[in-house]
Structures are given as C-alpha cells and as structure tokens.
Scaffold this motif. Sequence first.
Motif, PDB file in Angstrom:
ATOM      1  N   ALA A  26       0.966  -1.167   0.080  1.00  0.00           N
ATOM      2  CA  ALA A  26       0.064   0.004  -0.006  1.00  0.00           C
ATOM      3  C   ALA A  26       1.079   1.116   0.005  1.00  0.00           C
ATOM      4  O   ALA A  26       1.755   1.131   0.670  1.00  0.00           O
ATOM      5  CB  ALA A  26      -1.037  -0.061   1.365  1.00  0.00           C
ATOM      6  N   GLN A  27       0.274   2.211  -0.701  1.00  0.00           N
ATOM      7  CA  GLN A  27       0.928   3.663  -0.863  1.00  0.00           C
ATOM      8  C   GLN A  27       0.336   4.626   0.083  1.00  0.00           C
ATOM      9  O   GLN A  27      -0.776   4.628   0.383  1.00  0.00           O
ATOM     10  CB  GLN A  27       0.511   4.213  -2.262  1.00  0.00           C
ATOM     11  N   ILE A  28       1.315   5.162   1.053  1.00  0.00           N
ATOM     12  CA  ILE A  28       0.641   6.587   1.663  1.00  0.00           C
ATOM     13  C   ILE A  28       0.257   7.607   0.965  1.00  0.00           C
ATOM     14  O   ILE A  28       0.873   7.841  -0.229  1.00  0.00           O
ATOM     15  CB  ILE A  28       1.919   6.912   2.738  1.00  0.00           C
ATOM     16  N   ILE A  29      -0.925   8.158   1.260  1.00  0.00           N
ATOM     17  CA  ILE A  29      -1.216   9.437   0.571  1.00  0.00           C
ATOM     18  C   ILE A  29      -1.538  10.465   1.592  1.00  0.00           C
ATOM     19  O   ILE A  29      -2.120  10.136   2.683  1.00  0.00           O
ATOM     20  CB  ILE A  29      -2.692   8.976  -0.329  1.00  0.00           C
ATOM     21  N   ALA A  30      -0.944  11.662   1.312  1.00  0.00           N
ATOM     22  CA  ALA A  30      -1.002  12.732   2.206  1.00  0.00           C
ATOM     23  C   ALA A  30      -2.090  13.502   1.666  1.00  0.00           C
ATOM     24  O   ALA A  30      -3.361  13.354   1.671  1.00  0.00           O
ATOM     25  CB  ALA A  30       0.269  13.308   2.601  1.00  0.00           C
ATOM     26  N   GLY A  31      -1.663  14.717   0.953  1.00  0.00           N
ATOM     27  CA  GLY A  31      -2.592  15.653   0.259  1.00  0.00           C
ATOM     28  C   GLY A  31      -2.848  14.987  -1.186  1.00  0.00           C
ATOM     29  O   GLY A  31      -4.235  15.294  -1.663  1.00  0.00           O
ATOM     30  N   GLY A  32      -2.385  14.128  -1.687  1.00  0.00           N
ATOM     31  CA  GLY A  32      -2.779  13.561  -2.733  1.00  0.00           C
ATOM     32  C   GLY A  32      -2.606  14.248  -4.227  1.00  0.00           C
ATOM     33  O   GLY A  32      -2.573  13.692  -5.290  1.00  0.00           O
ATOM     34  N   SER A  33      -1.694  15.277  -4.181  1.00  0.00           N
ATOM     35  CA  SER A  33      -1.315  15.941  -5.310  1.00  0.00           C
ATOM     36  C   SER A  33      -0.487  15.388  -6.138  1.00  0.00           C
ATOM     37  O   SER A  33      -0.354  15.723  -7.363  1.00  0.00           O
ATOM     38  CB  SER A  33      -0.914  17.416  -5.095  1.00  0.00           C
ATOM     39  N   ASP A  34       0.243  14.638  -5.712  1.00  0.00           N
ATOM     40  CA  ASP A  34       1.284  13.571  -6.601  1.00  0.00           C
ATOM     41  C   ASP A  34       0.547  12.102  -6.905  1.00  0.00           C
ATOM     42  O   ASP A  34       0.358  11.946  -8.087  1.00  0.00           O
ATOM     43  CB  ASP A  34       2.571  13.386  -6.048  1.00  0.00           C
ATOM     44  N   VAL A  35       0.283  11.633  -5.809  1.00  0.00           N
ATOM     45  CA  VAL A  35      -0.290  10.514  -5.931  1.00  0.00           C
ATOM     46  C   VAL A  35      -1.637  10.382  -6.710  1.00  0.00           C
ATOM     47  O   VAL A  35      -1.674   9.317  -7.740  1.00  0.00           O
ATOM     48  CB  VAL A  35      -0.739   9.802  -4.576  1.00  0.00           C
ATOM     49  N   GLY A 109      -1.069  20.129  -0.732  1.00  0.00           N
ATOM     50  CA  GLY A 109       0.201  19.773  -0.888  1.00  0.00           C
ATOM     51  C   GLY A 109       0.888  19.919   0.670  1.00  0.00           C
ATOM     52  O   GLY A 109       0.854  20.838   1.211  1.00  0.00           O
ATOM     53  N   THR A 110       1.592  18.941   0.934  1.00  0.00           N
ATOM     54  CA  THR A 110       2.319  18.805   2.159  1.00  0.00           C
ATOM     55  C   THR A 110       3.983  18.719   1.863  1.00  0.00           C
ATOM     56  O   THR A 110       4.226  18.368   0.799  1.00  0.00           O
ATOM     57  CB  THR A 110       1.999  17.479   2.981  1.00  0.00           C
ATOM     58  N   ILE A 111       4.738  19.212   3.129  1.00  0.00           N
ATOM     59  CA  ILE A 111       6.196  19.239   2.912  1.00  0.00           C
ATOM     60  C   ILE A 111       6.541  17.861   2.732  1.00  0.00           C
ATOM     61  O   ILE A 111       7.475  17.550   2.219  1.00  0.00           O
ATOM     62  CB  ILE A 111       6.489  20.111   3.922  1.00  0.00           C
ATOM     63  N   ALA A 122      11.637  19.525  -6.221  1.00  0.00           N
ATOM     64  CA  ALA A 122      10.618  19.692  -5.087  1.00  0.00           C
ATOM     65  C   ALA A 122      11.362  21.082  -4.759  1.00  0.00           C
ATOM     66  O   ALA A 122      12.202  21.364  -4.115  1.00  0.00           O
ATOM     67  CB  ALA A 122      10.584  18.866  -4.354  1.00  0.00           C
ATOM     68  N   ASP A 123      10.242  22.196  -4.681  1.00  0.00           N
ATOM     69  CA  ASP A 123      10.519  23.574  -4.130  1.00  0.00           C
ATOM     70  C   ASP A 123      11.027  23.331  -2.565  1.00  0.00           C
ATOM     71  O   ASP A 123      11.734  23.991  -1.990  1.00  0.00           O
ATOM     72  CB  ASP A 123       9.447  24.395  -4.426  1.00  0.00           C
ATOM     73  N   SER A 124      10.244  22.617  -1.995  1.00  0.00           N
ATOM     74  CA  SER A 124      10.706  22.524  -0.565  1.00  0.00           C
ATOM     75  C   SER A 124      12.011  21.940   0.016  1.00  0.00           C
ATOM     76  O   SER A 124      12.741  22.522   0.724  1.00  0.00           O
ATOM     77  CB  SER A 124       9.721  21.779   0.262  1.00  0.00           C
TER      78      SER A 124
HETATM   79  C1  LIG Z   1      -0.964  21.488 -10.695  1.00  0.00           C
HETATM   80  C2  LIG Z   1       0.447  20.968  -9.717  1.00  0.00           C
HETATM   81  C3  LIG Z   1       1.321  21.966  -9.654  1.00  0.00           C
HETATM   82  C4  LIG Z   1       2.516  21.676  -8.772  1.00  0.00           C
HETATM   83  N1  LIG Z   1       3.437  22.404  -8.789  1.00  0.00           N
HETATM   84  C5  LIG Z   1       4.605  22.231  -7.964  1.00  0.00           C
HETATM   85  C6  LIG Z   1       5.515  23.057  -7.935  1.00  0.00           C
HETATM   86  O1  LIG Z   1       5.759  24.440  -8.499  1.00  0.00           O
HETATM   87  N2  LIG Z   1       6.704  22.729  -6.963  1.00  0.00           N
HETATM   88  C7  LIG Z   1       6.814  21.646  -6.489  1.00  0.00           C
HETATM   89  O2  LIG Z   1       7.777  21.375  -5.719  1.00  0.00           O
HETATM   90  N3  LIG Z   1       5.849  20.619  -6.520  1.00  0.00           N
HETATM   91  C8  LIG Z   1       4.643  20.961  -7.267  1.00  0.00           C
HETATM   92  N4  LIG Z   1       3.524  20.190  -7.508  1.00  0.00           N
HETATM   93  C9  LIG Z   1       3.945  18.695  -6.686  1.00  0.00           C
HETATM   94  C10 LIG Z   1       3.054  18.462  -5.491  1.00  0.00           C
HETATM   95  O3  LIG Z   1       2.122  19.469  -5.082  1.00  0.00           O
HETATM   96  C11 LIG Z   1       4.147  18.381  -4.489  1.00  0.00           C
HETATM   97  O4  LIG Z   1       4.917  17.415  -4.658  1.00  0.00           O
HETATM   98  C12 LIG Z   1       3.226  18.074  -3.178  1.00  0.00           C
HETATM   99  O5  LIG Z   1       4.023  18.570  -1.967  1.00  0.00           O
HETATM  100  C13 LIG Z   1       3.290  16.502  -2.588  1.00  0.00           C
HETATM  101  O6  LIG Z   1       2.586  16.506  -1.289  1.00  0.00           O
HETATM  102  P1  LIG Z   1       1.110  15.549  -1.025  1.00  0.00           P
HETATM  103  O7  LIG Z   1       0.825  15.817   0.342  1.00  0.00           O
HETATM  104  O8  LIG Z   1       0.129  15.994  -2.104  1.00  0.00           O
HETATM  105  O9  LIG Z   1       1.738  14.139  -1.403  1.00  0.00           O
HETATM  106  P2  LIG Z   1       1.119  13.008  -1.974  1.00  0.00           P
HETATM  107  O10 LIG Z   1       0.806  12.808  -3.426  1.00  0.00           O
HETATM  108  O11 LIG Z   1      -0.118  12.545  -0.954  1.00  0.00           O
HETATM  109  O12 LIG Z   1       2.364  12.004  -1.908  1.00  0.00           O
HETATM  110  C14 LIG Z   1       3.443  12.263  -2.794  1.00  0.00           C
HETATM  111  C15 LIG Z   1       4.445  11.092  -2.357  1.00  0.00           C
HETATM  112  O13 LIG Z   1       5.148  11.057  -1.078  1.00  0.00           O
HETATM  113  C16 LIG Z   1       4.793  10.074  -0.090  1.00  0.00           C
HETATM  114  N5  LIG Z   1       4.246  10.573   1.267  1.00  0.00           N
HETATM  115  C17 LIG Z   1       3.641  11.770   1.585  1.00  0.00           C
HETATM  116  N6  LIG Z   1       3.600  12.130   2.849  1.00  0.00           N
HETATM  117  C18 LIG Z   1       4.376  10.883   3.551  1.00  0.00           C
HETATM  118  C19 LIG Z   1       4.737  10.811   4.749  1.00  0.00           C
HETATM  119  N7  LIG Z   1       4.298  11.614   5.760  1.00  0.00           N
HETATM  120  N8  LIG Z   1       5.719   9.854   4.841  1.00  0.00           N
HETATM  121  C20 LIG Z   1       6.185   8.959   4.116  1.00  0.00           C
HETATM  122  N9  LIG Z   1       5.682   9.170   2.537  1.00  0.00           N
HETATM  123  C21 LIG Z   1       5.045  10.257   2.344  1.00  0.00           C
HETATM  124  C22 LIG Z   1       3.571   9.213  -1.002  1.00  0.00           C
HETATM  125  O14 LIG Z   1       3.463   7.963  -0.471  1.00  0.00           O
HETATM  126  C23 LIG Z   1       4.089   9.463  -2.199  1.00  0.00           C
HETATM  127  O15 LIG Z   1       4.849   8.696  -2.607  1.00  0.00           O
HETATM  128  C24 LIG Z   1       2.402  20.360  -8.218  1.00  0.00           C
HETATM  129  C25 LIG Z   1       1.332  19.605  -8.321  1.00  0.00           C
HETATM  130  C26 LIG Z   1       0.483  19.871  -9.359  1.00  0.00           C
HETATM  131  C27 LIG Z   1      -0.842  18.626  -9.286  1.00  0.00           C
END
Ligand SMILES: Cc1cc2nc3c(=O)[nH]c(=O)nc-3n(C[C@H](O)[C@H](O)[C@H](O)COP(=O)(O)OP(=O)(O)OC[C@H]3O[C@@H](n4cnc5c(N)ncnc54)[C@H](O)[C@@H]3O)c2cc1C
Length: 125
Positions: A26-35, A109-111, A122-124
């Motif tokens: 299973a895959q962890i999902i936080a905000g889901g903006s990548d997953v 989106g989360t750090i 990744a910007d962060s």
């Molecule tokens: C339209 C769009 C524009 C974007 N623009 C940018 C941008 O300008 N700059 C930039 O840097 N990013 C950008 N992103 C990418 C995205 O928003 C970031 O990477 C975001 O921070 C991912 O966080 P999330 O909580 O949504 O992660 P998720 O999609 O939930 O997870 C991402 C990955 O991290 C893992 N994960 C998440 N949280 C944890 C945890 N606590 N422990 C272990 N593993 C974990 C998940 O399993 C997965 O593999 C963009 C995305 C979109 C859709």
Amino acid sequence: MYDMKALYQARSVEDAVALRLAHPEAQIIAGGSDVLVQMREGRRAGAELISIQGLDEIRGVSMDADGTLRIGSLTSFSHIARDPLIREHIPVLGEAVDQVGGPQIRNIGTIGGNTCNGVTSADSA
Ligand SMILES: Cc1cc2nc3c(=O)[nH]c(=O)nc-3n(C[C@H](O)[C@H](O)[C@H](O)COP(=O)(O)OP(=O)(O)OC[C@H]3O[C@@H](n4cnc5c(N)ncnc54)[C@H](O)[C@@H]3O)c2cc1C
C-alpha cells in the motif's frame, strides 16, 4: 476515474504503521497532489492507499525549548508560508513553498509529500 483497490484511513501514526505492515504494497497518501495525478494517468493502477490526511499529530510547526524547529510532515505549503515561526527563523522556506503551483495545490500539498516523492525539482527540498 481512479483505479484503486482499497483506501485505508489511518487514525493515528501507530495505526498507519500497522496498516502499512498489514498491507506492505500500500501507498501512503497525504494531500494526494502527486499520488492522485499519477493514478489518473494510469500509473499505480490497482493501488492500495493508506490515507494519513487525518493525523493532526504530524501537522503543524512548533519549537522545542532548546530551539529545535519541528515541521510536521503533513503541514501544507500554505500553512508553512504564513507560519510565524517559519517567518521568523527560516523565511526562505516560506518564500520557496509560496511559489509552489497555485493556491489549491498549496492548500493540499504537504512538505512531507514534496520531499518523499523523490523529485529533485521539489521546491521545499
Ligand atoms: C498542478 C500542480 C502543480 C504543482 N506545482 C509544484 C511546484 O511548483 N513545485 C513543487 O515542488 N511541486 C509542485 N507540485 C507537486 C506536489 O504538489 C508536491 O510534490 C506536493 O508537496 C506533494 O504533497 P502531497 O501531500 O500532495 O503528497 P502525496 O501526493 O499524498 O504523496 C507524494 C509521495 O510522498 C509520499 N508521502 C507523502 N507523505 C508522506 C509521509 N508523511 N511519509 C512518507 N511518505 C509520504 C507518498 O507515498 C507519495 O509517494 C505540483 C502538483 C500539481 C498537481
């Protein structure tokens, strides 16, 4: 729209770890903006997901008595950008994450997700 086998909702960090042990694929999902984008594109088809979105214990910014600054992995970009501790001690991080995507992405989106996705842009990071 999303080819998902199962979605498990973690109730605590311990519960998330237990779910991961019980469902090692299973895959962890936080905000889901990548997953969710990857799932919509057909990658991760049939994935099992463990949502950690409800875990407030890993969300937020705090400072320990010894001055250690803690940023929970579930803290959103918009939270970090306006957090007083970040503004005072590492304003460059707040400025960096304020450049991510648009307001909707910064709200979900989360750090933790941004650093765990392993993308060098990744910007962060
Ligand atoms: C339209 C769009 C524009 C974007 N623009 C940018 C941008 O300008 N700059 C930039 O840097 N990013 C950008 N992103 C990418 C995205 O928003 C970031 O990477 C975001 O921070 C991912 O966080 P999330 O909580 O949504 O992660 P998720 O999609 O939930 O997870 C991402 C990955 O991290 C893992 N994960 C998440 N949280 C944890 C945890 N606590 N422990 C272990 N593993 C974990 C998940 O399993 C997965 O593999 C963009 C995305 C979109 C859709």
